[in-house]
Write a protein that holds these residues in place. Structure first.
Motif, short mmCIF file in Angstrom:
data_model
loop_
_atom_site.label_atom_id
_atom_site.label_comp_id
_atom_site.label_asym_id
_atom_site.label_seq_id
_atom_site.Cartn_x
_atom_site.Cartn_y
_atom_site.Cartn_z
N THR A 94 0.85 -1.19 0.00
CA THR A 94 0.00 0.00 0.00
C THR A 94 0.88 1.24 0.00
N THR A 95 0.69 2.08 -0.99
CA THR A 95 1.39 3.35 -1.10
C THR A 95 0.39 4.47 -0.86
N ALA A 96 0.73 5.40 0.04
CA ALA A 96 -0.12 6.56 0.29
C ALA A 96 0.34 7.70 -0.61
N VAL A 97 -0.53 8.14 -1.50
CA VAL A 97 -0.25 9.30 -2.35
C VAL A 97 -0.87 10.50 -1.65
N ILE A 98 -0.04 11.32 -1.03
CA ILE A 98 -0.50 12.44 -0.20
C ILE A 98 -0.02 13.73 -0.86
#
Length: 340
Positions: A94-98
């Motif tokens: 899971t990659t958080a694109v913030i």
């Protein structure tokens, strides 16, 4: 090694238009339809957040698109709960694109008995099961070190350079990049180098947060078209005051390029009545109706850059290649043509 499965995108409620724009750009790159994972991110009557993912995500490479902008606490909790839902659904990564990382301004102890909230948020993100973070223009570069997981920090300055070269191509020889404070000199210098312009600084002294007591211009701005560059514009008090000081010191025009348009409180009214000819922001934070209606605010898209960065992370290729002018021009060709 390239991931054999397709990247899958999920979004909270913080900036759905940006998430959908990223999907459209990825669809163009992939030659196939890329959509958001079918899920619901809702609230119970007592405002507790509930997430349900309707698609199978077992073994998938997941990307959650969620800036932690206003309301920061709600959007942050949405991000954490979505990450927990994916972890418990056996997503491979899971990659958080913030696009906008909230709480970044609290990156050090400025006084006794104050928190370092940026570090706390970094801990929460990692504990929720997020394995990588993709963000843009962190308020302080050292925040990357607060995380014990990989962090890719994109920069808005290459996009701003393209925009300036397109919209101000007749004024390039008169441009001067201005940092609104000493702490932002590195950011301003990078943009100045990209467009071949000199650099000036507005030195400010604060009595307390949100108020500026005194401003001094370091550098000769007489007869120059000044471009103020900064990462965050909140209430726009400092920005509008800096523009006034530059005009008083002989600047012919003042434009501003800001990575994250927080624009809270009286910001839009101040900008409308300001001596600034234009304020350019990115869509890292979903603009309000008032921001969209403001005649001297223009929004540049980040979806092309984020879409390419997601694809690069998914395929195991370089993200830093997006800092290069020659790499970025083809990505933004539909927006700025081939004249840059």
């Amino acid at each position: 090694m390239p991931n054999p499965t397709e990247p899958k995108l999920m979004s909270g409620n913080a900036n759905l238009p940006l998430a959908k724009a990223i999907c459209r750009r990825m669809s163009m790159h992939r030659g196939m339809t890329v959509g958001l994972v079918d899920a619901r991110v809702e609230r119970f009557n007592d405002q507790e957040i509930f997430v349900e993912v309707y698609e199978n995500v077992r073994g998938e490479d997941m990307f959650i698109i969620q800036p932690t902008s206003n309301p920061a606490n709600d959007n942050l909790m949405e991000l954490l709960i979505m990450a927990d839902a994916l972890k418990r659904s056996s997503a491979a990564r899971t990659t958080a694109v913030i696009p906008y990382f909230g709480y970044a301004r609290q990156d050090r102890r400025t006084k006794a008995r104050t928190p370092i909230s940026a570090k706390l948020v970094a801990n929460l993100v990692a504990e929720a099961g997020i394995e990588r973070v993709l963000t843009m223009d962190l308020h302080a570069a050292q925040i990357q070190g607060f995380f014990d997981i990989p962090v890719d920090n994109l920069y808005a300055s290459p996009i701003f350079a393209l925009d300036i070269q397109h919209h101000m191509k007749d004024k390039l020889s008169d441009l001067m990049v201005v940092s609104p404070d000493v702490g932002g000199v590195a950011r301003a210098r990078e943009l100045a180098q990209r467009i071949g312009a000199p650099l000036a600084i507005v030195d400010k002294r604060r009595e307390k947060p949100g108020e500026v007591a005194e401003m001094t211009v370091i550098g000769d701005v007489k007869g120059k078209v000044c471009i103020i560059v900064d990462d965050i514009c909140d209430t726009a008090g400092t920005l509008c005051k800096a523009a006034e000081v530059l005009v008083e010191n002989g600047a012919t025009e003042v434009h501003s390029y800001i990575s994250h348009g927080v624009l809270s409180g009286p910001a839009v009214e101040r900008i409308t009545n300001s001596v600034m000819k234009s304020l350019v922001i990115t869509d890292s934070i979903e603009p309000t109706a008032a921001v969209k209606a403001c005649k001297n605010i223009r929004i540049v898209p980040t979806a092309p850059m984020f879409a390419q960065a997601i694809l690069n992370i998914w395929s195991g290729t370089s993200v830093s290649s997006l800092f290069d002018h020659n790499t970025l021009v083809p990505i933004y060709e539909g927006f700025y043509g081939t004249d840059v």
